[in-house]
Design a protein around this motif. Structure first.
Motif, PDB file in Angstrom:
ATOM      1  N   PHE A   1      17.615   6.190 -10.329  1.00  0.00           N
ATOM      2  CA  PHE A   1      17.763   5.113  -9.196  1.00  0.00           C
ATOM      3  C   PHE A   1      18.873   5.169  -8.498  1.00  0.00           C
ATOM      4  O   PHE A   1      18.935   5.332  -7.020  1.00  0.00           O
ATOM      5  CB  PHE A   1      17.399   3.570  -9.856  1.00  0.00           C
ATOM      6  CG  PHE A   1      17.607   2.439  -8.545  1.00  0.00           C
ATOM      7  CD1 PHE A   1      16.574   2.332  -7.927  1.00  0.00           C
ATOM      8  CD2 PHE A   1      18.546   1.730  -8.376  1.00  0.00           C
ATOM      9  CE1 PHE A   1      16.493   1.246  -7.114  1.00  0.00           C
ATOM     10  CE2 PHE A   1      18.592   0.610  -7.451  1.00  0.00           C
ATOM     11  CZ  PHE A   1      17.531   0.534  -6.660  1.00  0.00           C
ATOM     12  N   LEU A   2      20.172   5.425  -9.113  1.00  0.00           N
ATOM     13  CA  LEU A   2      21.261   5.304  -8.395  1.00  0.00           C
ATOM     14  C   LEU A   2      21.474   6.876  -7.596  1.00  0.00           C
ATOM     15  O   LEU A   2      21.975   6.939  -6.469  1.00  0.00           O
ATOM     16  CB  LEU A   2      22.585   5.258  -9.247  1.00  0.00           C
ATOM     17  CG  LEU A   2      22.625   3.896  -9.839  1.00  0.00           C
ATOM     18  CD1 LEU A   2      23.807   3.812 -10.973  1.00  0.00           C
ATOM     19  CD2 LEU A   2      22.864   2.714  -8.884  1.00  0.00           C
ATOM     20  N   GLY A   3      20.848   8.039  -8.242  1.00  0.00           N
ATOM     21  CA  GLY A   3      20.952   9.449  -7.585  1.00  0.00           C
ATOM     22  C   GLY A   3      20.316   9.361  -6.583  1.00  0.00           C
ATOM     23  O   GLY A   3      20.587  10.289  -5.602  1.00  0.00           O
ATOM     24  N   ILE A   4      18.931   8.820  -6.413  1.00  0.00           N
ATOM     25  CA  ILE A   4      18.336   8.820  -5.130  1.00  0.00           C
ATOM     26  C   ILE A   4      18.547   8.190  -4.056  1.00  0.00           C
ATOM     27  O   ILE A   4      17.968   8.608  -2.959  1.00  0.00           O
ATOM     28  CB  ILE A   4      16.727   8.969  -5.455  1.00  0.00           C
ATOM     29  CG1 ILE A   4      16.407   7.309  -5.900  1.00  0.00           C
ATOM     30  CG2 ILE A   4      16.200   9.780  -6.648  1.00  0.00           C
ATOM     31  CD1 ILE A   4      14.770   7.101  -5.988  1.00  0.00           C
ATOM     32  N   LEU A   5      19.655   7.392  -4.183  1.00  0.00           N
ATOM     33  CA  LEU A   5      19.732   6.387  -3.409  1.00  0.00           C
ATOM     34  C   LEU A   5      20.314   6.904  -1.961  1.00  0.00           C
ATOM     35  O   LEU A   5      20.128   6.817  -0.900  1.00  0.00           O
ATOM     36  CB  LEU A   5      20.633   5.184  -3.522  1.00  0.00           C
ATOM     37  CG  LEU A   5      20.372   4.067  -4.559  1.00  0.00           C
ATOM     38  CD1 LEU A   5      21.279   3.174  -4.920  1.00  0.00           C
ATOM     39  CD2 LEU A   5      18.993   3.219  -3.958  1.00  0.00           C
ATOM     40  N   PRO A   6      21.263   7.827  -1.908  1.00  0.00           N
ATOM     41  CA  PRO A   6      21.805   8.521  -0.855  1.00  0.00           C
ATOM     42  C   PRO A   6      20.688   9.603   0.006  1.00  0.00           C
ATOM     43  O   PRO A   6      20.549   9.471   1.198  1.00  0.00           O
ATOM     44  CB  PRO A   6      22.873   9.577  -1.304  1.00  0.00           C
ATOM     45  CG  PRO A   6      23.590   8.834  -2.614  1.00  0.00           C
ATOM     46  CD  PRO A   6      22.124   8.117  -3.179  1.00  0.00           C
TER      47      PRO A   6
ATOM     48  N   VAL B   1      11.137   2.761  -0.914  1.00  0.00           N
ATOM     49  CA  VAL B   1      10.887   3.816  -1.436  1.00  0.00           C
ATOM     50  C   VAL B   1      11.890   4.117  -2.805  1.00  0.00           C
ATOM     51  O   VAL B   1      11.485   4.808  -3.809  1.00  0.00           O
ATOM     52  CB  VAL B   1      11.540   5.169  -0.336  1.00  0.00           C
ATOM     53  CG1 VAL B   1      11.894   6.359  -1.031  1.00  0.00           C
ATOM     54  CG2 VAL B   1      10.531   5.101   0.450  1.00  0.00           C
ATOM     55  N   ALA B   2      13.000   3.589  -2.638  1.00  0.00           N
ATOM     56  CA  ALA B   2      14.068   3.724  -3.955  1.00  0.00           C
ATOM     57  C   ALA B   2      13.204   3.220  -5.528  1.00  0.00           C
ATOM     58  O   ALA B   2      13.403   3.721  -6.287  1.00  0.00           O
ATOM     59  CB  ALA B   2      15.304   2.902  -3.892  1.00  0.00           C
TER      60      ALA B   2
ATOM     61  N   PHE C   1       1.031  -1.232  -0.013  1.00  0.00           N
ATOM     62  CA  PHE C   1       0.067  -0.034   0.002  1.00  0.00           C
ATOM     63  C   PHE C   1       1.000   1.367  -0.063  1.00  0.00           C
ATOM     64  O   PHE C   1       0.542   2.086  -0.849  1.00  0.00           O
ATOM     65  CB  PHE C   1      -0.792   0.055   1.345  1.00  0.00           C
ATOM     66  CG  PHE C   1      -2.041   1.184   1.288  1.00  0.00           C
ATOM     67  CD1 PHE C   1      -2.758   1.195   0.083  1.00  0.00           C
ATOM     68  CD2 PHE C   1      -2.057   1.860   2.250  1.00  0.00           C
ATOM     69  CE1 PHE C   1      -3.745   2.191   0.192  1.00  0.00           C
ATOM     70  CE2 PHE C   1      -3.088   2.943   2.322  1.00  0.00           C
ATOM     71  CZ  PHE C   1      -3.996   3.105   1.231  1.00  0.00           C
ATOM     72  N   PHE C   2       2.126   1.304   0.880  1.00  0.00           N
ATOM     73  CA  PHE C   2       2.773   2.285   0.824  1.00  0.00           C
ATOM     74  C   PHE C   2       3.453   2.560  -0.393  1.00  0.00           C
ATOM     75  O   PHE C   2       3.744   3.818  -0.748  1.00  0.00           O
ATOM     76  CB  PHE C   2       3.977   2.237   2.132  1.00  0.00           C
ATOM     77  CG  PHE C   2       4.872   3.113   2.203  1.00  0.00           C
ATOM     78  CD1 PHE C   2       4.758   4.416   2.561  1.00  0.00           C
ATOM     79  CD2 PHE C   2       6.197   2.950   1.693  1.00  0.00           C
ATOM     80  CE1 PHE C   2       5.770   5.678   2.580  1.00  0.00           C
ATOM     81  CE2 PHE C   2       7.169   3.845   1.585  1.00  0.00           C
ATOM     82  CZ  PHE C   2       6.875   5.028   2.261  1.00  0.00           C
ATOM     83  N   ALA C   3       4.128   1.402  -1.166  1.00  0.00           N
ATOM     84  CA  ALA C   3       4.694   1.719  -2.205  1.00  0.00           C
ATOM     85  C   ALA C   3       3.808   2.316  -3.412  1.00  0.00           C
ATOM     86  O   ALA C   3       4.138   3.126  -4.209  1.00  0.00           O
ATOM     87  CB  ALA C   3       5.255   0.167  -2.702  1.00  0.00           C
TER      88      ALA C   3
ATOM     89  N   LEU D   1       7.274  11.580   2.466  1.00  0.00           N
ATOM     90  CA  LEU D   1       6.759   9.963   2.164  1.00  0.00           C
ATOM     91  C   LEU D   1       8.069   9.194   2.675  1.00  0.00           C
ATOM     92  O   LEU D   1       7.812   8.060   3.013  1.00  0.00           O
ATOM     93  CB  LEU D   1       6.260   9.817   1.093  1.00  0.00           C
ATOM     94  CG  LEU D   1       4.751  10.281   0.634  1.00  0.00           C
ATOM     95  CD1 LEU D   1       4.422   9.726  -0.796  1.00  0.00           C
ATOM     96  CD2 LEU D   1       4.016   9.285   1.568  1.00  0.00           C
ATOM     97  N   THR D   2       9.138   9.644   2.268  1.00  0.00           N
ATOM     98  CA  THR D   2      10.381   8.989   2.637  1.00  0.00           C
ATOM     99  C   THR D   2      10.570   8.894   4.084  1.00  0.00           C
ATOM    100  O   THR D   2      11.048   7.790   4.610  1.00  0.00           O
ATOM    101  CB  THR D   2      11.726   9.655   1.817  1.00  0.00           C
ATOM    102  OG1 THR D   2      11.540   9.420   0.260  1.00  0.00           O
ATOM    103  CG2 THR D   2      12.889   8.633   2.174  1.00  0.00           C
TER     104      THR D   2
END
Length: 246
Positions: A179-184, A100-101, A64-66, A83-84
């Motif tokens: 995907f990679l940029g939002i990980l940190p 979240v990622a 549901f959250f996803a 949300l994160t």
């Protein structure tokens, strides 16, 4: 000829349908007041109820959250950071950050496809001069540029979701850099969310609504900025090689 003209008009109109749906969905969400549930104030009021529900229905809560996260990003609700924090608070920084990622990348990709369908070739065809050079530079170094934009929270998340579509960035490049940029940032805010309870209580005791600014420190902002600079190094090196001697 008339049939062909009609078909071409239908194609031209059809390309705007996805972005129109995004605008309509965003307007409907605000009209229904759904943004109220995508805030730290709502988390402060409902944290005990949410925790109990997640404990009783963990797998369903994750799904549901996803789904909420994907829709919020796809319809450009300005709630990705909040949300994160929700994800870290409800599921822990590792599980919450992982969900979240993937959800954020999926939602951003849907918005990117909608924007590219409507406007993908408009900018590239009409710009000239320095703007054209910028467009070519972005295309040539799309991964590095987009990665830097993702790492440094300078521009709103929804803006970075749409802008690459105007520069004709490839879908696979967009997905990988996103995907990679939002990980940190994702895991940083998820980690903050895991310990957000004390911040929520302090804000309530002070008689004010909690905000993301209560969680973010100058050190975190500086770390994101440094990561963005690192991401730009490959693009700068390639440019120096092209302009160098010989």
């Amino acid at each position: 000829m008339d049939a062909q003209d009609g078909e071409r008009r239908s194609v031209r109109v059809g390309r705007y349908v996805p972005i129109v749906l995004v605008v309509v969905g965003l307007a409907l969400g605000y009209a229904m007041g759904w943004q109220r549930y995508l805030s730290l104030a709502y988390l402060a009021e409902s944290r005990d109820t949410l925790k109990i529900y997640v404990a009783q229905h963990h797998a369903l809560s994750l799904v549901f959250f996803a789904a909420i996260y994907v829709l919020a990003v796809a319809f450009s609700f300005p709630a990705a950071t909040v949300l994160t924090v929700f994800g870290g608070f409800l599921f822990g920084w590792l599980v919450g950050g992982t969900v979240v990622a993937f959800a954020a990348t999926a939602g951003a990709t849907l918005l990117f496809i909608a924007a590219r369908s409507a406007f993908g070739d408009v900018l590239c065809q009409r710009v000239s001069g320095k703007a054209a050079k910028l467009a070519r530079g972005f295309q040539e170094n799309a991964f590095s540029y987009l990665l830097a934009l993702r790492l440094a929270p300078i521009f709103p998340f929804f803006f970075v979701n749409i802008a690459p579509a105007l520069f004709d960035v490839r879908l696979r490049t967009y997905v990988a850099a996103t995907f990679l940029g939002i990980l940190p940032g994702t895991f940083a805010y998820s980690y903050l969310g895991e310990g957000v309870d004390s911040v929520l209580v302090a804000a309530q005791e002070a008689g004010r609504e909690p905000s993301v600014q209560d969680l973010v420190t100058p050190k975190i902002v500086l770390a994101f900025a440094l990561l963005a600079l690192v991401a730009l190094i490959p693009a700068v090196v390639r440019k120096l090689r092209r302009t160098g001697p010989g």
